[in-house]
Design a protein around this motif. Structure first.
Motif, short mmCIF file in Angstrom:
data_model
loop_
_atom_site.label_atom_id
_atom_site.label_comp_id
_atom_site.label_asym_id
_atom_site.label_seq_id
_atom_site.Cartn_x
_atom_site.Cartn_y
_atom_site.Cartn_z
N HIS A 77 0.47 2.19 2.86
CA HIS A 77 -0.13 1.32 1.52
C HIS A 77 -1.01 0.31 2.17
O HIS A 77 -0.45 -0.15 2.84
N HIS A 79 -3.67 -2.76 -0.88
CA HIS A 79 -4.52 -3.38 -1.45
C HIS A 79 -5.67 -3.14 -1.87
O HIS A 79 -5.97 -3.99 -1.41
N LYS A 146 -3.83 0.97 -3.97
CA LYS A 146 -2.94 0.14 -5.18
C LYS A 146 -4.07 -0.43 -5.66
O LYS A 146 -4.68 -1.21 -4.82
N HIS A 246 7.61 -1.57 -4.43
CA HIS A 246 8.22 -2.38 -3.79
C HIS A 246 9.30 -3.28 -4.00
O HIS A 246 9.56 -4.23 -4.35
N HIS A 269 8.41 -1.88 2.23
CA HIS A 269 9.05 -3.22 2.93
C HIS A 269 10.20 -2.54 3.25
O HIS A 269 10.04 -2.95 4.76
N ASP A 321 -0.15 -2.44 4.45
CA ASP A 321 -0.42 -3.37 3.42
C ASP A 321 -1.50 -4.32 2.97
O ASP A 321 -1.05 -5.55 2.80
ZN ZN Z 1 1.65 -3.96 -1.31
#
Ligand code: ZN
Ligand code: IZC
Length: 417
Positions: A77, A79, A146, A246, A269, A321
């Motif tokens: 996960h 970004h 992502k 999410h 999460h 994350d």
């Molecule tokens: Zn995220």
């Protein structure tokens, strides 16, 4: 054709498993000692007791000097692709302004959206490659990446294309997720449904250009409701995308239950998931991807109830994350420490959560997260005497040597390209 032998390994974790590892089985770790690994043409040729391999004729012998050896880590996960940074928001956070309030005022994710729209494809690409190098240095060999900082067609496509180009040019394996439903931009404030329609209208093109395997949504107060998320994700599912959510990061809206209902690959999460949500997760094949770095970094909120999830039988992975707002780190080893300290996970559970289970959370269970004959040689030699040492000694980098497909991509002291 190149052959390499890794010998004089201290502990070896192969993490071999036919599928994801759930519940109590996460606490059972097979630790091999006096084993060696033979690599041939970037693949694992043999994993056997050292006495059986030590005399094999090879091009290169690497003395591990009693160090821990494991599969390359998988970060399920991130970004990865974004413009700018948000250090100016740190003071707001220190004053106690909640994350969702910063977002409501046009900051947070929306500030990164503005920076990402402005950035050229080349800028975004160079930045992503920089972060990928750093991830590699921490022992990560496969990641998920992502989009979600465009939320207009042009910028979302720009982000996805950057990830695709990075995948082609960086040694790390990258699995792409379309997160067009990440926040509500100013022009859609009164009509979030229209934004979802706009994003859903991109599904066909994303499939055709092979730009993403998963579709994800931020199901949260002030962002998208459970009902909106259900409709949007169902469309994605019908188009053949894997699903991620999410879910239950700040407010317990029921995103976890929705992930299970839709057969999502992962719910991510799960910090405030209810008892009922945990029970549903535990009885499903949906993988809970827990992100303790985010709660730590936001400075408020609940840590996911990993103990209850695992004790009830769920499949759990953990991740950085990595993003410019709520968890600004590429260091998955730090997250392993937070999983121990804040989620009360055992070292044995943590190793499953960053290898085999993390790989399954991004549909790479068959190629990543295990040292197994026939697979790519994605391997880390650690400056650690045993597997418990990594979560224990926190905040620093323990990698000694990182192999991607049998090639050394990092050695303590510097990147080797
Ligand atoms: Zn995220
Ligand atoms: O940029 O703040 N939670 N998305 C949902 C994020 C955090 C990333 C960000």
């Amino acid at each position: 054709m190149k052959t390499i032998l890794l010998y004089n390994i201290g502990q070896l974790l192969t993490m071999e498993s036919d599928g994801p590892v759930r519940g109590k089985a996460m606490n059972e770790l097979d630790v091999k000692e006096k084993y060696a690994i033979l690599i041939k043409d970037g693949k694992i040729e043999a994993v056997q007791p050292e006495s059986e391999l030590i005399d094999v004729d090879v091009d290169e012998k690497i003395d591990c000097e009693g160090r821990l050896v494991t599969p390359g880590l998988v970060d399920p996960h991130t970004h990865l692709v974004f413009g700018g940074s948000r250090e100016h928001e740190m003071a707001l956070k220190q004053q106690g302004v909640p994350y969702l309030d910063i977002l409501k005022q046009g900051g947070g994710i929306l500030s990164t959206v503005r920076a990402t729209r402005k950035a050229s494809e080349e800028e975004l690409y160079n930045k992503a490659m920089f972060h990928l190098d750093r991830m590699a240095s921490y022992g990560i060999t496969t990641i998920e990446a992502k989009s979600g900082y465009g939320m207009d067609q042009e910028t979302e496509l720009k982000q996805l294309r950057v990830a695709k180009k990075a995948k082609e040019n960086h040694p790390l394996d990258i699995v792409s997720t379309f997160l067009g439903a990440h926040a509500i931009t100013e022009d859609y404030k009164d009509n979030p449904e229209a934004l979802l329609d706009e994003m859903a209208s991109m599904f066909d093109q994303i499939k055709e250009e092979n730009l993403a395997e998963f579709v994800d949504i931020f199901t949260e107060t002030g962002v998208f409701t459970v009902e909106q998320s259900r409709r949007y994700l169902q469309k994605a599912k019908d188009k053949g995308f894997g699903l991620k959510i999410h879910a239950d990061e700040i407010d317990p809206l029921g995103g976890t239950e929705l992930a299970v209902e839709l057969g999502a690959t992962s719910g991510d999460h799960l910090a405030v998931t209810t008892d009922e949500g945990i029970q549903k997760l535990a009885n499903s094949d949906t993988i809970g991807v827990l992100l303790p770095g985010t709660i730590f970094y936001l400075g408020k909120g609940e840590f996911a109830r990993a103990r209850k999830m695992i004790d009830e039988g769920a499949i759990i992975a953990i991740s950085t994350d990595f993003n410019p707002g709520s968890s600004v780190t590429e260091n998955l080893q730090l997250i392993m420490s937070l999983a121990a300290l804040k989620l009360k996970m055992t070292p044995e559970e943590i190793w499953h959560a960053v290898t085999v289970n993390a790989a399954h959370a991004i549909h790479r269970g068959d190629v990543a997260g295990q040292i197994k004959v026939g697979r790519k040689a994605d391997i880390v030699i650690w400056d650690a005497p045993n597997y418990m040492y990594i979560p224990y000694h926190y905040g620093v980098n323990h990698t000694n040597t990182v192999f991607k497909e049998g090639k050394i991509i990092y050695k303590r002291g510097g990147l080797l390209g």
